[in-house]
Scaffold this motif. Structure first.
Motif, mmCIF file in Angstrom:
data_model
loop_
_atom_site.group_PDB
_atom_site.id
_atom_site.type_symbol
_atom_site.label_atom_id
_atom_site.label_comp_id
_atom_site.label_asym_id
_atom_site.label_seq_id
_atom_site.Cartn_x
_atom_site.Cartn_y
_atom_site.Cartn_z
ATOM 1 N N GLY A 6 0.795 -1.268 0.067
ATOM 2 C CA GLY A 6 -0.023 0.012 0.069
ATOM 3 C C GLY A 6 0.873 1.203 -0.085
ATOM 4 N N PHE A 7 1.988 0.959 0.522
ATOM 5 C CA PHE A 7 2.745 2.581 0.946
ATOM 6 C C PHE A 7 3.614 2.533 -0.546
ATOM 7 N N ILE A 8 3.971 1.570 -1.040
ATOM 8 C CA ILE A 8 4.744 1.702 -2.357
ATOM 9 C C ILE A 8 3.555 2.223 -3.566
ATOM 10 N N LEU A 9 2.440 1.785 -3.480
ATOM 11 C CA LEU A 9 1.278 2.019 -4.703
ATOM 12 C C LEU A 9 0.720 3.497 -4.191
ATOM 13 N N GLY A 10 0.805 3.846 -3.005
ATOM 14 C CA GLY A 10 0.443 5.367 -2.771
ATOM 15 C C GLY A 10 1.430 6.113 -3.092
ATOM 16 N N CYS A 11 2.622 5.945 -2.640
ATOM 17 C CA CYS A 11 3.954 6.761 -3.207
ATOM 18 C C CYS A 11 3.810 6.849 -4.950
ATOM 19 N N ALA A 12 3.767 5.755 -5.487
ATOM 20 C CA ALA A 12 3.737 5.568 -6.962
ATOM 21 C C ALA A 12 2.553 6.828 -7.590
ATOM 22 N N MET A 13 1.139 6.690 -7.007
ATOM 23 C CA MET A 13 0.162 7.453 -7.185
ATOM 24 C C MET A 13 0.565 8.970 -7.065
ATOM 25 N N GLY A 14 1.290 9.316 -5.702
ATOM 26 C CA GLY A 14 1.854 10.572 -5.534
ATOM 27 C C GLY A 14 2.768 11.051 -6.595
ATOM 28 N N ALA A 15 3.596 10.000 -7.125
ATOM 29 C CA ALA A 15 4.606 10.569 -8.103
ATOM 30 C C ALA A 15 4.179 10.741 -9.307
#
Length: 459
Positions: A234-243
């Motif tokens: 979830g953290f990785i996917l959330g960061c990817a969306m923010g990027a």
């Protein structure tokens, strides 16, 4: 007479206006009392279920607050500027509840549910009254376009019957995949995707090679170790969306933290929800065994109880940028996805359950599901815009959402009922659904559906 009707309407609006958190514990308590649960236990179950539901909705809103700004930024970054704006399900809901025929349609849906239960044609006892708007919008929009109350009643009736049956047929998936027994989810934003997803899933099962591809959270954990944990994913996917949204570093990190929090906390809230449900479930099983020969009844609830599943959130986070891309490249699409991008989880949750957590297949099937929503929203936009304006809502340009007549189920019924040949098209639609009903319950059988869903437990 007018005074009586106005008074009844005011009482009804006050009841609905109390909100789900006030209504739910008392509705659950009444159900518990019907099933002969002691009043103290029935009330405690109602409070426990409601607390779990509050927690789930808080986390869903946390997910929305994390996803909405990122989704809006991605729309801007894609340079998407279409002339039909997705204003969200909330705006459509407010238009629905403002209709002069809304009280009549609520009692129609409630009556249909009771009738089907008595006739043993459904096992879904729907207490999710505040989400009736998903069923009512069809009849209300048909009434607005045709000014014919009969067609509005017919449209609502067809919608309700289809929704209750879809809820029945998908109940094993809720029990085995999501781990929530004796519950169905008659929320059209959840059930509607089965119309496209079930045939496509059947087809993929028969394509050599493609039917062997399986990418799930369980599988990822084997290869990625700590990074395959739902919280870390979830953290990785959330960061990817923010990027992808081109956020500054601190906001990218915060988006990742919020999504990770939802991933890790949602199962705890769901467990609390199930804890409150178990006494009701046990009492219902005992009651129905004595009175109805063991017939299983399920409580119809809001689909919010399943959208926090890790595979569902993973699929939804991937589908948000994919949906934006679809809006950009689909020929003839005029709908700009925006407000409802934050609730794509509801649109893909049943797809994920049907695919038994296979994220690869879920994404593959979710693409046509979301494309259908974009096209239906585009075509219904002139009607939705005019109806919203008649209710006093002002918007720049045309509006739509990923709810209402944009959902595949409601779109089919809406267009059938306003067709120039509705007198032929609507009976044909009813006959087609009855044929599907026969095939599912007589040829496929609920036992096979149960067995298909139970395979997840062995995966």
């Amino acid at each position: 007479m007018d005074a009586f009707l106005n008074g009844a309407y005011a009482v009804f609006q006050a009841f609905i206006g109390a909100g789900a958190y006030v209504m739910l514990p008392f509705i659950i308590m009444v159900i518990g009392l019907i099933f002969r649960l002691p009043i103290a236990k029935a009330f405690k179950s109602g409070i426990t279920i409601t607390c779990g539901f509050v927690g789930i909705n808080l986390l869903v809103n946390l997910l929305k607050s994390a996803v909405s700004p990122a989704a809006a930024a991605m729309v801007a970054n894609f340079g998407l500027n279409l002339d039909v704006t997705d204003v969200g399900w909330g705006a459509i809901s407010s238009v629905t509840w403002a209709s002069p025929i809304v009280a009549f349609l609520v009692f129609e849906i409630l009556g249909i549910n009771i009738l089907l239960l008595v006739l043993k044609k459904t096992n879904t006892m729907d207490v999710d009254i505040w989400n009736y708007h998903h069923m009512m919008i069809v009849g209300i929009l048909v009434f607005f376009v045709t000014q014919n109350i009969i067609w509005a009643i017919v449209a609502t009736a067809i919608t309700a019957v289809m929704t209750f049956k879809f809820a029945d047929w998908t109940q094993p998936l809720i029990e085995h995949f999501f781990g929530i027994p004796d519950v169905t989810l008659p929320t059209i934003s959840y059930t509607s995707s089965i119309i496209i997803a079930a045939p496509l899933n059947w087809l993929i099962d028969r394509i050599p090679g493609l039917n062997k591809v399986n990418f799930s959270i369980k599988g990822v954990q084997k290869y990625l170790g700590v990074f395959g944990d739902p919280m870390m994913l979830g953290f990785i996917l959330g960061c990817a969306m923010g990027a992808l949204a081109l956020f500054p570093f601190d906001q990218i990190f915060l988006t990742g933290i919020n999504v990770a929090a939802v991933m890790v906390l949602m199962p705890k809230m769901t467990a609390m929800f199930v804890e409150g449900l178990m006494p009701i479930s046990s009492a219902a099983q005992k009651f129905t065994s004595e009175k109805f020969g063991g017939r299983a009844l399920s409580i119809g609830l809001d689909a919010a109880v399943v959208v926090g599943n890790p595979e569902v959130i993973t699929t939804a986070l991937i589908m948000i940028p994919v949906t934006i891309l679809l809006a950009f490249i689909l020929p003839g699409n005029r709908m700009m996805p925006l407000a409802d991008l934050a609730v794509v989880t509801f649109r893909v949750a049943l797809v994920v359950a049907l695919c038994r957590g296979n994220v690869f297949r879920s994404i593959l099937i979710s693409i046509p599901v979301m494309a259908a929503i974009l096209y239906a929203g585009t075509f219904a936009a002139p009607f939705m815009t005019e109806m919203a304006q008649s209710a006093g809502l002002a918007f720049d340009g045309q509006i739509a959402s990923m709810a209402g007549p944009s959902l595949t189920q409601t779109a089919i019924i809406f267009w059938s009922c306003i067709s120039e040949n509705a007198i032929i098209v609507v009976p044909a639609l009813v006959i087609a659904f009855i044929a599907i009903w026969y095939v599912v319950e007589k040829k496929i059988t609920m036992e096979k559906i149960e067995a298909y869903a139970a395979e997840y437990d062995e995966m």
